[in-house]
Design a protein around this motif. Structure first.
Motif, PDB file in Angstrom:
ATOM      1  N   GLY A  15       0.808  -1.213   0.000  1.00  0.00           N
ATOM      2  CA  GLY A  15       0.000   0.000   0.000  1.00  0.00           C
ATOM      3  C   GLY A  15       0.838   1.259   0.000  1.00  0.00           C
ATOM      4  N   GLU A  16       1.849   1.295   0.851  1.00  0.00           N
ATOM      5  CA  GLU A  16       2.729   2.468   0.898  1.00  0.00           C
ATOM      6  C   GLU A  16       3.463   2.652  -0.426  1.00  0.00           C
ATOM      7  N   ALA A  17       4.004   1.566  -0.969  1.00  0.00           N
ATOM      8  CA  ALA A  17       4.735   1.659  -2.238  1.00  0.00           C
ATOM      9  C   ALA A  17       3.827   2.122  -3.363  1.00  0.00           C
ATOM     10  N   THR A  18       2.589   1.649  -3.369  1.00  0.00           N
ATOM     11  CA  THR A  18       1.635   2.050  -4.407  1.00  0.00           C
ATOM     12  C   THR A  18       1.278   3.523  -4.282  1.00  0.00           C
ATOM     13  N   ALA A  19       1.049   3.976  -3.063  1.00  0.00           N
ATOM     14  CA  ALA A  19       0.726   5.387  -2.848  1.00  0.00           C
ATOM     15  C   ALA A  19       1.866   6.283  -3.336  1.00  0.00           C
ATOM     16  N   ARG A  20       3.096   5.906  -3.021  1.00  0.00           N
ATOM     17  CA  ARG A  20       4.247   6.712  -3.446  1.00  0.00           C
ATOM     18  C   ARG A  20       4.351   6.764  -4.968  1.00  0.00           C
ATOM     19  N   LEU A  21       4.145   5.633  -5.617  1.00  0.00           N
ATOM     20  CA  LEU A  21       4.290   5.591  -7.067  1.00  0.00           C
ATOM     21  C   LEU A  21       3.164   6.350  -7.753  1.00  0.00           C
ATOM     22  N   LEU A  22       1.953   6.247  -7.243  1.00  0.00           N
ATOM     23  CA  LEU A  22       0.843   7.019  -7.809  1.00  0.00           C
ATOM     24  C   LEU A  22       1.097   8.517  -7.667  1.00  0.00           C
ATOM     25  N   ARG A 169     -13.778   0.375 -14.593  1.00  0.00           N
ATOM     26  CA  ARG A 169     -13.079  -0.897 -14.789  1.00  0.00           C
ATOM     27  C   ARG A 169     -12.881  -1.589 -13.444  1.00  0.00           C
ATOM     28  N   VAL A 170     -12.948  -2.915 -13.458  1.00  0.00           N
ATOM     29  CA  VAL A 170     -12.826  -3.699 -12.235  1.00  0.00           C
ATOM     30  C   VAL A 170     -11.723  -4.731 -12.455  1.00  0.00           C
ATOM     31  N   THR A 171     -10.651  -4.645 -11.674  1.00  0.00           N
ATOM     32  CA  THR A 171      -9.472  -5.476 -11.910  1.00  0.00           C
ATOM     33  C   THR A 171      -8.974  -6.075 -10.599  1.00  0.00           C
ATOM     34  N   GLU A 172      -8.119  -7.081 -10.731  1.00  0.00           N
ATOM     35  CA  GLU A 172      -7.515  -7.710  -9.556  1.00  0.00           C
ATOM     36  C   GLU A 172      -6.069  -8.069  -9.849  1.00  0.00           C
ATOM     37  N   ILE A 173      -5.214  -7.831  -8.875  1.00  0.00           N
ATOM     38  CA  ILE A 173      -3.845  -8.334  -8.936  1.00  0.00           C
ATOM     39  C   ILE A 173      -3.693  -9.395  -7.852  1.00  0.00           C
ATOM     40  N   ALA A 174      -3.069 -10.513  -8.209  1.00  0.00           N
ATOM     41  CA  ALA A 174      -2.919 -11.633  -7.281  1.00  0.00           C
ATOM     42  C   ALA A 174      -1.437 -11.939  -7.111  1.00  0.00           C
ATOM     43  N   PRO A 175      -0.776 -11.309  -6.150  1.00  0.00           N
ATOM     44  CA  PRO A 175       0.655 -11.573  -5.953  1.00  0.00           C
ATOM     45  C   PRO A 175       0.896 -12.897  -5.243  1.00  0.00           C
ATOM     46  N   GLY A 176       2.068 -13.443  -5.502  1.00  0.00           N
ATOM     47  CA  GLY A 176       2.534 -14.595  -4.748  1.00  0.00           C
ATOM     48  C   GLY A 176       3.371 -14.133  -3.578  1.00  0.00           C
ATOM     49  N   MET A 177       4.538 -14.744  -3.385  1.00  0.00           N
ATOM     50  CA  MET A 177       5.390 -14.427  -2.237  1.00  0.00           C
ATOM     51  C   MET A 177       5.990 -13.033  -2.361  1.00  0.00           C
ATOM     52  N   VAL A 178       5.613 -12.162  -1.438  1.00  0.00           N
ATOM     53  CA  VAL A 178       6.123 -10.791  -1.403  1.00  0.00           C
ATOM     54  C   VAL A 178       6.779 -10.573  -0.045  1.00  0.00           C
ATOM     55  N   ALA A 208       7.647  -5.065  -2.286  1.00  0.00           N
ATOM     56  CA  ALA A 208       6.465  -4.214  -2.422  1.00  0.00           C
ATOM     57  C   ALA A 208       6.486  -3.384  -3.703  1.00  0.00           C
ATOM     58  N   ASP A 209       7.656  -2.880  -4.081  1.00  0.00           N
ATOM     59  CA  ASP A 209       7.743  -2.053  -5.287  1.00  0.00           C
ATOM     60  C   ASP A 209       7.376  -2.830  -6.550  1.00  0.00           C
ATOM     61  N   ASP A 210       7.675  -4.134  -6.572  1.00  0.00           N
ATOM     62  CA  ASP A 210       7.305  -4.945  -7.733  1.00  0.00           C
ATOM     63  C   ASP A 210       5.800  -4.941  -7.932  1.00  0.00           C
ATOM     64  N   VAL A 211       5.083  -5.132  -6.845  1.00  0.00           N
ATOM     65  CA  VAL A 211       3.623  -5.181  -6.929  1.00  0.00           C
ATOM     66  C   VAL A 211       3.062  -3.794  -7.211  1.00  0.00           C
ATOM     67  N   ALA A 212       3.630  -2.771  -6.576  1.00  0.00           N
ATOM     68  CA  ALA A 212       3.156  -1.404  -6.809  1.00  0.00           C
ATOM     69  C   ALA A 212       3.289  -1.010  -8.276  1.00  0.00           C
ATOM     70  N   GLU A 213       4.406  -1.370  -8.892  1.00  0.00           N
ATOM     71  CA  GLU A 213       4.594  -1.038 -10.306  1.00  0.00           C
ATOM     72  C   GLU A 213       3.529  -1.717 -11.177  1.00  0.00           C
ATOM     73  N   ALA A 214       3.180  -2.956 -10.834  1.00  0.00           N
ATOM     74  CA  ALA A 214       2.150  -3.656 -11.591  1.00  0.00           C
ATOM     75  C   ALA A 214       0.777  -3.027 -11.377  1.00  0.00           C
ATOM     76  N   PRO A 234       7.284 -14.492  -7.836  1.00  0.00           N
ATOM     77  CA  PRO A 234       8.720 -14.538  -8.090  1.00  0.00           C
ATOM     78  C   PRO A 234       9.052 -15.782  -8.907  1.00  0.00           C
ATOM     79  N   ARG A 235      10.132 -15.724  -9.631  1.00  0.00           N
ATOM     80  CA  ARG A 235      10.537 -16.866 -10.450  1.00  0.00           C
ATOM     81  C   ARG A 235      10.699 -18.131  -9.616  1.00  0.00           C
ATOM     82  N   ALA A 236      11.099 -17.969  -8.347  1.00  0.00           N
ATOM     83  CA  ALA A 236      11.357 -19.117  -7.485  1.00  0.00           C
ATOM     84  C   ALA A 236      10.096 -19.812  -7.006  1.00  0.00           C
ATOM     85  N   GLN A 237       8.937 -19.233  -7.259  1.00  0.00           N
ATOM     86  CA  GLN A 237       7.690 -19.792  -6.731  1.00  0.00           C
ATOM     87  C   GLN A 237       6.811 -20.319  -7.859  1.00  0.00           C
ATOM     88  N   ALA A 238       6.544 -21.616  -7.829  1.00  0.00           N
ATOM     89  CA  ALA A 238       5.652 -22.210  -8.816  1.00  0.00           C
ATOM     90  C   ALA A 238       4.217 -22.259  -8.316  1.00  0.00           C
TER      91      ALA A 238
END
Length: 248
Positions: A15-22, A169-178, A208-214, A234-238
């Motif tokens: 949330g903080e990273a997203t607010a800063r980037l916006l 528009r109605v969207t969702e982001i589904a992160p894995g291991m952050v 957090a910045d990875d998700v905020a950028e997305a 992340p690449r390490a997580q299947a």
């Protein structure tokens, strides 16, 4: 006139990273979180607006809607979190209730309160619900959290169907291991050793910045483009239960 974005759960992590980037992208950002001091410091640093807000409390959500104003262009429903890692048979009902109230009912309350302002944006309004891969797959020990995030996922799909003819528009982001400063620490009730073990040996978990950028990428697509669901791992997580770890 600056466009307005509202970010819940803005006091730390995604949330903080997203607010800063916006804010960097020129938005007037309304930063909402329960911890007043942290969210006030964030808002002061980015030229935004701070609202002490527990998304499960109706009066707090009403104050958030008032602070946001009559036109909102971006709503990022990020407030949520996981508590505990017990099996269903050993579940703490109070923790399940808390997760459901924050992740699901909190998202519902904020969306209901701000939907008129999103419609008023005249086709430029977008909702980004921060879900999780836990909302798409189950794993042992994650029952309460997976139930809550599955709820967020299905709510997002339902809302998109119901608003198909509306200019939102109605969207969702589904992160894995952050790897954030607080997610696992909160899950394990402040037990730093257990929290650190979650990421132990994992080469390159998301931050957090990875998700905020997305999130910001999704929110700034042309108005006719809807990113229904973006899964980010992340690449390490299947999968939630299958993570590559380097030997210690």
């Amino acid at each position: 006139m600056r466009r307005t974005a509202v970010v819940t759960g803005a006091s730390s992590g995604i949330g903080e990273a997203t607010a800063r980037l916006l804010a960097d992208r020129g938005f007037r950002v309304v930063c909402a979180a329960r911890r007043a001091e942290r969210v006030e410091a964030l808002a002061a640093g980015i030229g935004g607006v701070a609202v002490a807000c527990d998304v499960s409390v109706d009066a707090d959500v009403a104050r958030l809607a008032e602070a946001a104003g009559g036109v909102v262009h971006v709503l990022v429903n990020n407030a949520g979190g996981a508590l505990g890692l017990e099996a269903v048979a050993d579940a703490d009902v109070d923790l399940w209730r808390q997760m459901y109230e924050t992740n699901v009912l909190g998202t519902l309350k904020v969306t209901k309160a701000l939907l008129p302002a999103l419609v008023a944006a005249g086709g430029d309004g977008i909702i980004v619900n921060v879900g999780s891969i836990a909302g798409l797959l189950a794993y042992e020990g994650g029952g309460g959290y997976t139930v809550a995030k599955h709820g967020v996922h299905v709510m997002t799909e339902t809302l998109r169907l119901e608003l198909f003819d509306q200019p939102v528009r109605v969207t969702e982001i589904a992160p894995g291991m952050v790897h954030t400063e607080e997610f696992s620490l909160t899950r394990f009730g402040g037990d730093r050793e257990r929290a650190d073990r979650v990421y132990e040996g994992v080469p390159g978990p998301l931050v957090a910045d990875d998700v905020a950028e997305a999130v910001v990428w999704m929110a700034t697509r042309p108005a006719h483009v809807n990113v229904d669901l973006l899964v980010l791992k992340p690449r390490a997580q299947a999968a939630p239960h299958k993570v590559h770890r380097l030997p210690s």
